[in-house]
Enzyme design. Structure first.
Site, PDB file in Angstrom:
ATOM      1  N   TYR A  13     -12.753  -6.385   5.776  1.00  0.00           N
ATOM      2  CA  TYR A  13     -11.553  -6.525   4.937  1.00  0.00           C
ATOM      3  C   TYR A  13     -11.319  -8.022   4.727  1.00  0.00           C
ATOM      4  CZ  TYR A  13      -6.902  -6.653   3.099  1.00  0.00           C
ATOM      5  OH  TYR A  13      -5.834  -6.910   2.279  1.00  0.00           O
TER       6      TYR A  13
ATOM      7  N   LYS B  38      -2.523 -16.619   8.042  1.00  0.00           N
ATOM      8  CA  LYS B  38      -1.680 -15.833   8.962  1.00  0.00           C
ATOM      9  C   LYS B  38      -0.985 -16.680  10.034  1.00  0.00           C
ATOM     10  CE  LYS B  38      -3.899 -11.338   8.257  1.00  0.00           C
ATOM     11  NZ  LYS B  38      -2.872 -10.405   7.850  1.00  0.00           N
TER      12      LYS B  38
ATOM     13  N   ASP C 174     -14.413 -15.545   7.846  1.00  0.00           N
ATOM     14  CA  ASP C 174     -13.015 -15.235   7.537  1.00  0.00           C
ATOM     15  C   ASP C 174     -12.274 -15.082   8.872  1.00  0.00           C
ATOM     16  OD1 ASP C 174     -10.605 -14.095   6.982  1.00  0.00           O
ATOM     17  OD2 ASP C 174     -11.356 -12.602   5.575  1.00  0.00           O
TER      18      ASP C 174
ATOM     19  N   TYR D 259       0.816  -1.217   0.000  1.00  0.00           N
ATOM     20  CA  TYR D 259       0.000   0.000   0.000  1.00  0.00           C
ATOM     21  C   TYR D 259       0.850   1.268   0.000  1.00  0.00           C
ATOM     22  CZ  TYR D 259      -3.048  -3.672   1.701  1.00  0.00           C
ATOM     23  OH  TYR D 259      -3.709  -4.866   1.852  1.00  0.00           O
TER      24      TYR D 259
HETATM   25  N1  PMP Z   1      -8.861 -11.673   5.551  1.00  0.00           N
HETATM   26  C1  PMP Z   1      -8.562 -10.972   6.652  1.00  0.00           C
HETATM   27  C2  PMP Z   1      -9.566 -10.861   7.754  1.00  0.00           C
HETATM   28  C3  PMP Z   1      -7.309 -10.365   6.769  1.00  0.00           C
HETATM   29  O1  PMP Z   1      -7.016  -9.640   7.872  1.00  0.00           O
HETATM   30  C4  PMP Z   1      -6.372 -10.515   5.717  1.00  0.00           C
HETATM   31  C5  PMP Z   1      -4.992  -9.873   5.770  1.00  0.00           C
HETATM   32  N2  PMP Z   1      -4.830  -8.763   6.537  1.00  0.00           N
HETATM   33  C6  PMP Z   1      -6.732 -11.261   4.594  1.00  0.00           C
HETATM   34  C7  PMP Z   1      -7.993 -11.831   4.546  1.00  0.00           C
HETATM   35  C8  PMP Z   1      -5.794 -11.433   3.437  1.00  0.00           C
HETATM   36  O2  PMP Z   1      -4.743 -12.245   3.770  1.00  0.00           O
HETATM   37  P1  PMP Z   1      -3.373 -12.208   2.942  1.00  0.00           P
HETATM   38  O3  PMP Z   1      -2.767 -10.881   3.191  1.00  0.00           O
HETATM   39  O4  PMP Z   1      -2.585 -13.354   3.495  1.00  0.00           O
HETATM   40  O5  PMP Z   1      -3.731 -12.412   1.504  1.00  0.00           O
END
Ligand code: PMP
Length: 429
Positions: A149, A279, A250, A21
């Site tokens: 997000y 993660k 998610d 970003y």
């Molecule tokens: N979903 C959520 C809730 C996230 O916080 C993130 C990353 N911050 C993602 C999806 C995307 O994961 P990545 O950056 O490993 O593609």
């Protein structure tokens, strides 16, 4: 190691390497990391920083962990990678078994993938393919709440917050989905049934074209670090079940005890139809994720032509990632995080409380090992980060938020340094 990176190397970084970003023409400053150990990140210039970010939620056990290092080394001696098409291996099977044991009851069909965003793409594709295969081909849309997000790939981006996300950049090109307002009642407040009414109305009006609802359970992360009431999630489960819509949780940021429960869905006692994890799955060692679903969804997809799920990344089931994920799960299970995270939570409450009365602070909130200071105005990232680094801590603010989610191994003294630095920096006029 001091001063190892030359100015020329840093110049190359600035000119040639994109950071997350950031602009290529006017990039934000970057700090050169030389190593990381436990809860500390060591800079090339010799400074040592207490890490408040777990490298974006993932390094939950801290850095350079002997058990995780051992798992990677052991696996490296056997094979770092083989394709998952037509081959399988012990680390993938072992991790699968472990995940089935850990997941909420009924989630036992696992698709390994490369990153959180891809896990979300896979979840959306599963939902759409399931509907197609089970004769519900009008169901082609997703629904979600504002303020979410879910990643930066195409489908994931389309369900990020429509204002704060990237919708305007790609207007007219992203898939169009349904958005209910952000849940308003916060975690810990008294539940108000009116909070769910807009989502109930949305589902009542559009259920025949909705394949799935996707949400971050309880904690909306990168879309605003907002903690909402678990009853919202419980009602979402009830309504999606009633209408035959799939619920996608998610848990990429919230999974693996960040909120104090193994998965944030457990605050509401709900089991989604599809769960995305990533993660912290590898303890932050490498990019890896999984989309986990139920036999009903998996069998639905298999029930009509082509009968196969059409996704298969090159690094699917990467043995190194699976091996280190198993070791990370060992640590989660053998640790006393269940006791420690509530202690971190009370320490964050206590240590961030002074921020509430500082001018320019709109809200201070804490849940599990997450602490958030929300400002009235946009934070000057470069300036605030420099001031925090000068105080020996690593925090990466965004928007109006200065927030932390440190590794679970952080001590009380390190938490004091971390929170003390934040309070001091925002106290300055
Ligand atoms: N979903 C959520 C809730 C996230 O916080 C993130 C990353 N911050 C993602 C999806 C995307 O994961 P990545 O950056 O490993 O593609």
């Amino acid at each position: 190691m001091k001063g190892k990176i030359s100015d020329k190397a840093l110049e190359f970084d600035k000119k040639n390497l994109w950071h997350p970003y950031t602009s290529m023409t006017a990039p934000l400053p970057v700090y050169a990391a030389a190593g990381a150990q436990g809860v500390y990140i060591d800079l090339e210039d010799g400074r040592r920083l207490v890490d408040g970010m777990s490298s974006w939620w993932c390094a939950v056990h801290g850095y350079n962990h002997p058990a995780l290092n051992r798992a990677v080394r052991r696996q490296l001696r056997r094979m770092s990678h083989v394709m998952f098409g037509g081959l399988t291996h012990r680390p993938a099977i072992e991790l699968g078994r472990r995940l089935v044991g850990l997941m909420p009851e009924g989630l036992d069909r696992i698709f390994y993938c490369d990153s959180g965003s891809v896990a979300v793409e896979v979840a959306a594709k599963m939902a759409l393919q399931y509907m197609q295969a089970t004769g519900q081909s009008r169901r082609v849309q997703l629904a979600t709440v504002c303020g979410g997000y879910h990643g930066d790939t195409w489908q994931a981006m389309s369900v990020c917050d429509p204002v704060g996300g990237m919708h305007s950049l790609y207007a007219g090109r992203l898939p169009v989905h349904h958005f209910a307002p952000r849940p308003q009642v916060s975690f810990g407040a008294e539940w108000d049934p009116r909070d769910f009414e807009p989502m109930a109305a949305l589902l009542a009006a559009h259920h025949s074209t909705i394949a799935a609802v996707i949400v971050e359970p309880v904690v909306q992360g990168a879309g605003g670090m907002w903690f909402y009431h678990p009853v919202y999630l419980r009602l979402l489960r009830e309504y999606t079940s009633k209408y035959g819509i799939l619920l996608i949780a998610d848990e990429i940021a919230t999974g693996f005890m960040r909120t104090g429960k193994m998965f944030a869905c457990q605050w509401a006692g709900v089991v989604p139809d599809i769960m995305c994890i990533g993660k912290a799955l590898t303890g932050g060692y490498m990019s890896f994720a999984a989309t986990v679903t139920t036999p009903r969804v998996a069998e639905g997809i298999g029930s009509s032509p082509p009968g196969v799920f059409m996704h298969g990344p090159t690094f699917m089931g990467n043995p190194l990632a699976c091996a280190v994920a198993c070791a990370s799960l060992d640590l989660l299970e053998s640790s006393d995080y269940g006791r420690r995270i509530p202690q971190i939570e009370s320490a964050l409450h206590r240590l961030l409380a002074p921020a509430s009365s500082i001018d320019g602070v709109r809200d201070v909130r804490v849940l599990g090992a997450i602490g958030v200071v929300e400002m009235e105005r946009q934070v000057d990232v470069a300036q605030v980060q420099r001031m925090l680094v000068e105080r020996g801590v690593w925090v990466r603010p965004f928007g109006r938020l200065i927030y932390i989610m440190p590794p679970y191994i952080i001590t009380d003294r390190e938490l004091e340094q971390l929170c003390g630095a934040i309070v001091e920096v925002i106290s300055r006029p």
